[in-house]
Design an enzyme around this catalytic site. Sequence first.
Site, PDB file in Angstrom:
ATOM      1  N   ILE A 157     -21.309  35.329 -19.785  1.00 24.38           N
ATOM      2  CA  ILE A 157     -21.163  35.670 -21.230  1.00 24.38           C
ATOM      3  C   ILE A 157     -22.090  35.422 -22.125  1.00 24.38           C
ATOM      4  CG2 ILE A 157     -19.203  35.221 -23.047  1.00 24.38           C
ATOM      5  CD1 ILE A 157     -17.544  34.382 -20.800  1.00 24.38           C
ATOM      6  N   GLY A 196     -25.890  30.090 -11.241  1.00 23.33           N
ATOM      7  CA  GLY A 196     -26.371  31.519 -10.580  1.00 23.33           C
ATOM      8  C   GLY A 196     -27.640  31.554 -10.605  1.00 23.33           C
ATOM      9  N   LYS A 245     -11.283  21.797 -21.561  1.00 25.31           N
ATOM     10  CA  LYS A 245     -11.476  22.604 -22.382  1.00 25.31           C
ATOM     11  C   LYS A 245     -10.508  22.256 -23.919  1.00 25.31           C
ATOM     12  CE  LYS A 245     -14.309  25.720 -20.975  1.00 25.31           C
ATOM     13  NZ  LYS A 245     -15.612  25.889 -21.242  1.00 25.31           N
ATOM     14  N   ALA A 261     -20.451  25.545 -18.510  1.00 30.74           N
ATOM     15  CA  ALA A 261     -19.308  24.880 -17.826  1.00 30.74           C
ATOM     16  C   ALA A 261     -19.046  24.995 -16.511  1.00 30.74           C
ATOM     17  CB  ALA A 261     -18.115  25.179 -18.537  1.00 30.74           C
ATOM     18  N   SER A 315     -10.723  28.466 -23.641  1.00 29.11           N
ATOM     19  CA  SER A 315     -10.090  29.447 -22.552  1.00 29.11           C
ATOM     20  C   SER A 315      -8.603  29.503 -22.865  1.00 29.11           C
ATOM     21  CB  SER A 315     -10.299  28.813 -21.236  1.00 29.11           C
ATOM     22  OG  SER A 315      -9.455  29.253 -20.316  1.00 29.11           O
ATOM     23  N   LEU A 345     -11.418  38.625 -10.462  1.00 32.30           N
ATOM     24  CA  LEU A 345     -10.768  39.772 -10.045  1.00 32.30           C
ATOM     25  C   LEU A 345     -11.469  40.991  -9.866  1.00 32.30           C
ATOM     26  CD1 LEU A 345      -8.177  40.847  -8.771  1.00 32.30           C
ATOM     27  CD2 LEU A 345      -7.418  41.434 -10.846  1.00 32.30           C
ATOM     28  N   TYR A 381      -9.197  21.939 -15.373  1.00 29.95           N
ATOM     29  CA  TYR A 381     -10.280  22.862 -16.283  1.00 29.95           C
ATOM     30  C   TYR A 381      -9.552  23.089 -17.582  1.00 29.95           C
ATOM     31  CZ  TYR A 381     -12.260  27.208 -17.749  1.00 29.95           C
ATOM     32  OH  TYR A 381     -12.727  28.160 -18.407  1.00 29.95           O
TER      33      TYR A 381
HETATM   34  N1  LIG Z   1     -15.463  34.257 -17.367  1.00 29.47           N
HETATM   35  C1  LIG Z   1     -14.273  34.187 -17.901  1.00 29.47           C
HETATM   36  O1  LIG Z   1     -13.388  35.060 -17.676  1.00 29.47           O
HETATM   37  C2  LIG Z   1     -13.932  32.832 -18.668  1.00 29.47           C
HETATM   38  C3  LIG Z   1     -12.615  32.937 -19.247  1.00 29.47           C
HETATM   39  C4  LIG Z   1     -12.474  31.544 -20.128  1.00 29.47           C
HETATM   40  C5  LIG Z   1     -13.373  30.819 -20.459  1.00 29.47           C
HETATM   41  N2  LIG Z   1     -14.396  30.992 -19.998  1.00 29.47           N
HETATM   42  C6  LIG Z   1     -15.462  30.239 -20.452  1.00 29.47           C
HETATM   43  O2  LIG Z   1     -16.661  30.678 -20.868  1.00 29.47           O
HETATM   44  C7  LIG Z   1     -18.055  30.022 -20.465  1.00 29.47           C
HETATM   45  C8  LIG Z   1     -18.906  30.895 -19.817  1.00 29.47           C
HETATM   46  O3  LIG Z   1     -18.410  31.419 -18.722  1.00 29.47           O
HETATM   47  P1  LIG Z   1     -19.270  32.569 -17.922  1.00 29.47           P
HETATM   48  O4  LIG Z   1     -18.202  33.386 -17.077  1.00 29.47           O
HETATM   49  O5  LIG Z   1     -20.105  33.183 -18.447  1.00 29.47           O
HETATM   50  O6  LIG Z   1     -19.901  31.536 -16.499  1.00 29.47           O
HETATM   51  P2  LIG Z   1     -21.173  31.586 -16.006  1.00 29.47           P
HETATM   52  O7  LIG Z   1     -21.194  30.533 -14.855  1.00 29.47           O
HETATM   53  O8  LIG Z   1     -21.895  32.833 -15.675  1.00 29.47           O
HETATM   54  O9  LIG Z   1     -21.948  30.666 -17.293  1.00 29.47           O
HETATM   55  C9  LIG Z   1     -22.235  29.450 -17.319  1.00 29.47           C
HETATM   56  C10 LIG Z   1     -23.428  28.895 -17.121  1.00 29.47           C
HETATM   57  O10 LIG Z   1     -23.502  27.630 -17.659  1.00 29.47           O
HETATM   58  C11 LIG Z   1     -24.312  26.875 -16.809  1.00 29.47           C
HETATM   59  N3  LIG Z   1     -24.093  25.460 -16.924  1.00 29.47           N
HETATM   60  C12 LIG Z   1     -23.078  24.781 -16.241  1.00 29.47           C
HETATM   61  N4  LIG Z   1     -23.186  23.522 -16.319  1.00 29.47           N
HETATM   62  C13 LIG Z   1     -24.597  23.292 -17.122  1.00 29.47           C
HETATM   63  C14 LIG Z   1     -25.097  22.177 -17.329  1.00 29.47           C
HETATM   64  N5  LIG Z   1     -24.450  20.832 -17.137  1.00 29.47           N
HETATM   65  N6  LIG Z   1     -26.305  22.096 -18.071  1.00 29.47           N
HETATM   66  C15 LIG Z   1     -26.870  23.349 -18.373  1.00 29.47           C
HETATM   67  N7  LIG Z   1     -26.256  24.521 -17.754  1.00 29.47           N
HETATM   68  C16 LIG Z   1     -25.035  24.360 -17.342  1.00 29.47           C
HETATM   69  C17 LIG Z   1     -24.373  27.437 -15.547  1.00 29.47           C
HETATM   70  O11 LIG Z   1     -25.637  27.623 -14.758  1.00 29.47           O
HETATM   71  C18 LIG Z   1     -24.373  28.870 -15.841  1.00 29.47           C
HETATM   72  O12 LIG Z   1     -25.385  29.807 -16.029  1.00 29.47           O
HETATM   73  C19 LIG Z   1     -17.507  28.602 -19.808  1.00 29.47           C
HETATM   74  O13 LIG Z   1     -17.472  27.716 -20.473  1.00 29.47           O
HETATM   75  C20 LIG Z   1     -16.139  29.176 -19.103  1.00 29.47           C
HETATM   76  O14 LIG Z   1     -15.215  28.009 -19.248  1.00 29.47           O
HETATM   77  C21 LIG Z   1     -14.925  32.229 -19.193  1.00 29.47           C
END
Ligand SMILES: NC(=O)c1ccc[n+]([C@@H]2O[C@H](COP(=O)([O-])OP(=O)(O)OC[C@H]3O[C@@H](n4cnc5c(N)ncnc54)[C@H](O)[C@@H]3O)[C@@H](O)[C@H]2O)c1
Length: 324
Positions: free
Chosen positions: A4, A29, A146, A76, A118, A192, A142
Site C-alpha cells: 500500500i 518483502g 491497531k 506493520a 484495519s 485472497l 492484530y
Molecule cells: N493489505 C491489506 O489488505 C490491509 C488491510 C488492512 C490493513 N492493512 C494495513 O496496511 C499496512 C500496509 O499493509 P501492506 O499490505 O502494504 O503490507 P506490506 O507488508 O506490503 O507493507 C508493510 C511494510 O512495513 C515494513 N515493516 C514492517 N515492520 C517494520 C519495522 N519495524 N520497521 C520498518 N519497516 C517495517 C515491511 O517491511 C513492509 O514493507 C499495514 O499496517 C497493514 O496492517 C493492510
Amino acid sequence: MLYIGSHTVKELAKSRETRVTIVDNFCGGDFDSISVLQKLFEVGKFEFVLLDLSEFKKLEELFRESHFDAIIHFAAHLQVGESVQNPLKYYRNNTMNTINLIDMALKYGVNYFIFSSSAAVYGEPIEIPISETHPKKPINPYGLSKWMSEQILQDATNSNPNFKYVALRYFNVAGASSDGSLGESHTPETHLIPLIAQSALGKRQSIVVFGDDYDTFDGSCIRDYIHIEDLALAHIKALEYLANNNPSDSFNCGYGHGYSVFEVIEMVKKISGVDFKVNIAPRREGDPAQLVANNHKIVTQMGWKPHYDDLEKICKSAWEWEKL
Ligand SMILES: NC(=O)c1ccc[n+]([C@@H]2O[C@H](COP(=O)([O-])OP(=O)(O)OC[C@H]3O[C@@H](n4cnc5c(N)ncnc54)[C@H](O)[C@@H]3O)[C@@H](O)[C@H]2O)c1
C-alpha cells in the site's frame, strides 16, 4: 513489498513539489518497488532509508536531520493467524513502534500523521455495512494492536492540539496499478486475490476456501475489496483533510458492498480462462461471515471518489501483474 505504501508514494509523486523519505526494514518483502518509485521523482526529492522502527536512536537521527510535514505510517506485521500464535511480535511491532513514531512526531513538530488501521478493529460485526461508530471489539492481537494504536493517537492529539491524525481503516485491499508498474506481493502471501491468480497460473496446486457453510448467499465469506489505486488516493485526501484544519478522526476505506470468495474465484477463472482446482477446508477461527464498510464518512467529509469500484477491474489488474 510495502504494497500500500508503494502505491501511495506513486500517487504522491504526481505532485512535483513533494519530497518523500521511505523508511522500511524489508521484513515484509523485497526491494523491487523502490527502484520503480525512485524514477518518479526528480533528483533530491526521493530518499530510501533502511531502518527498523524499533531502532529508536537511528530513527531520532533521521528526524533530527530532516524536516518532515507529515508521516504516513504503513509499517506493520499483518497476518492475523500469526498474531494469535505470537501476540507479542504484533504488539511490539504494530503498537510499540507506532509509539516510537508518534514520539518523533511530537518531538520534532510533525503535525500530520496518517495511520494504516484495519477493519479488524471492529471484530465480529453486529451490523453490516459497518460504520466507524460500530463497537471496537477486536478478536485477535492484530486487530487489537491497531485499535490500541488508534487510541494512543487520540491521546497524543488530546495532549498536543497541534498534532493531528487520520486513521484509515482499510477493508480488503487488492489489485495492481493500471500501468502495471506496481502490484501486490507479501511475504508470505496470504491475501485472497494474489493467491487465486497464482493458482490460475499454476504456481499453486489449488486455491483453498476456508468455510462454505457461512450464512451468506453461497456459503463463503463476503469481503469489501478496495482497489489499491482508490486506497492510495484516500491517503492524499487524508493529507488534504488535515491541511484544511479538520479534526483528527478515523475513516473506513471500502466500497460499501462486498463479494463472496466464490464470486472472486469465478471472476479470476473468467479473466484468466483457466479452470483451476478449488478445495474446501473448515472455517478459520475469527473469520466473520461478512466485512463490508459503510463509506459515507470518507465520501462526504473528504470528498473521496473511487474510480475502480468493479471486481472485474480489480481482478484483471491483479492477474496482469501476477502474469509478469
Ligand atoms: N493489505 C491489506 O489488505 C490491509 C488491510 C488492512 C490493513 N492493512 C494495513 O496496511 C499496512 C500496509 O499493509 P501492506 O499490505 O502494504 O503490507 P506490506 O507488508 O506490503 O507493507 C508493510 C511494510 O512495513 C515494513 N515493516 C514492517 N515492520 C517494520 C519495522 N519495524 N520497521 C520498518 N519497516 C517495517 C515491511 O517491511 C513492509 O514493507 C499495514 O499496517 C497493514 O496492517 C493492510
